[in-house]
Design an enzyme around this catalytic site. Structure first.
Site, short mmCIF file in Angstrom:
data_model
loop_
_atom_site.label_atom_id
_atom_site.label_comp_id
_atom_site.label_asym_id
_atom_site.label_seq_id
_atom_site.Cartn_x
_atom_site.Cartn_y
_atom_site.Cartn_z
CB ALA A 28 -12.06 23.50 -0.74
N GLY A 29 -10.50 24.40 2.48
CA GLY A 29 -10.03 23.78 3.71
C GLY A 29 -11.16 23.64 4.71
CB SER A 30 -11.25 22.34 8.17
OG SER A 30 -10.25 23.18 8.72
NE ARG A 52 -6.38 17.38 -3.28
CZ ARG A 52 -6.60 16.72 -2.15
NH1 ARG A 52 -6.43 17.34 -0.99
NH2 ARG A 52 -7.02 15.47 -2.18
CE1 TYR A 68 -7.14 20.23 3.12
CE2 TYR A 68 -8.53 19.78 1.22
CZ TYR A 68 -7.28 20.03 1.77
OH TYR A 68 -6.17 20.06 0.95
CB ALA A 159 -13.61 24.05 10.94
CE LYS A 210 -6.75 32.00 16.19
NZ LYS A 210 -7.02 30.67 15.65
#
Length: 353
Positions: A28-30, A52, A68, A159, A210
């Site tokens: 569930a990050g960005s 979490r 995020y 994102a 990159k």
């Protein structure tokens, strides 16, 4: 391989192509949250897994992820849970949206929960420390599937911009073209245009390398250098990335497309790039620890990847001077000014990719 586009409604009725109607996003990050939003906006029913419980509860109840992806409103057909077994209850596709160096451990915990024949999609961009495996290879090993059946997502994917609905494109690479197209169709929206190719090696190496080049561009900016320096680093960084890719079997044209130059430019030039921001703070004289604190306590992927990519290049006999320089700065404490001067003082030669 050339990138292939998708026009709305192009699927062939009655084809053997797998249908992707329900998707689970693990992480569930960005970028994981943004990719989940893309899928939901494309009409898929999406469940996210968050480590979490409070993050999962916010996504499910408020349709936001303030930790995020602040400022973004998530669709009603996107929900979340912190229960991995519940999240993995029968989706058509599973998206792995965890950092590259933690993918192995996480997937090991989820392996027995994965539905049979589900399509596995990797968002991770990196080369694993120690094994020097690409992410699709790690997924294949742990999940017990063929490496070339994993769909790899690459391209310029900042994102925050995509979550805001700004036009963007990506590449879905897979050796199994039908799987790539199935995910492509599931992620086609008014603001996100997906393409496919079958060059998994090139797409993954471009995405990993990159991040390292973006560190160098950030350091250059932190030292006060301008657009000429950054453009030089992007161009020569792309050249050394392509050298490694071709040596390992990639299609050289991949590096001229979205997975290559597209992702390189976005990550190296944007202040939204964690790797560039991290590098800029190093260039200003901060330590790795100070730079990490400034970007929310998360280590930029390029810091870890410069070690594994350097080892991979050395094993393949490929010269990657920018990657070597970033390794020295990040892991040996070398002074960026001194390393930069050594890069400029290298033996003169014709320009080659």
């Amino acid at each position: 391989m050339p990138e292939r586009s998708l026009d709305a409604g192009s699927a062939v009725p009655g084809s053997a192509r797998p249908a992707v109607r329900t998707v689970t996003v693990l992480g569930a990050g960005s970028w994981g949250t943004t990719f989940a939003k893309i899928l939901a906006d494309a009409g898929r029913d999406v469940t996210m897994w968050a480590r979490r419980p409070e993050v999962a509860a916010e996504i499910a109840g408020q349709h936001t992820n303030s930790a995020y992806l602040p400022g973004a409103t998530l669709p009603d057909n996107l929900t979340a849970t912190s229960d991995a077994a519940a999240a993995l209850d029968g989706p058509d596709a599973v998206v792995l949206a965890v950092p590259s160096q933690s993918l192995r451990d996480n997937l090991g915990r989820w392996r027995e929960l994965l539905p049979a024949d589900t399509i596995l999609v990797s968002l991770a961009k990196g080369v694993e420390l120690g094994t020097l495996k690409r992410m699709s290879q790690v997924v294949g090993e742990i999940a017990g599937v063929a490496d070339d059946s994993v769909v790899v997502v690459a391209g310029p994917n900042l994102a925050k911009e995509i979550a805001a609905g700004q036009p963007a494109a990506g590449v879905f690479a897979c050796g199994d073209h039908e799987r790539a197209v199935a995910v492509q169709e599931a992620a086609f929206t008014s603001y996100f245009r997906p393409y496919t190719n079958n060059d998994v090696v090139g797409s993954e190496l471009a995405g990993a390398c990159k991040n390292v080049v973006a560190l160098s561009c950030g350091i250059a900016a932190g030292l006060g250098f301008g657009a000429n320096t950054v453009a030089t680093l992007i161009t020569r960084g792309l050249a050394e990335t392509a050298r490694l890719g071709v040596k390992l079997g990639a299609d050289p044209m991949t590096f001229a497309g979205l997975a290559g130059v597209g992702d390189m430019v976005a990550t190296c030039a944007s202040p939204l790039s964690r790797n560039r921001t991290f590098g800029e703070r190093i260039g200003r004289g901060e330590t790795i620890e100070q730079a990490q604190e400034a970007v929310g306590g998360q280590v930029a992927e390029g810091v870890m990847s410069c070690r594994s990519i350097r080892d991979l290049a050395h094993g393949a006999g490929v010269d990657m001077p920018i990657t070597d320089a970033m390794y020295r700065v990040c892991h040996e404490g070398s002074d960026p000014v001194t390393v930069g001067a050594e890069l400029l003082g290298r033996e003169q030669k014709p320009e080659r990719m």
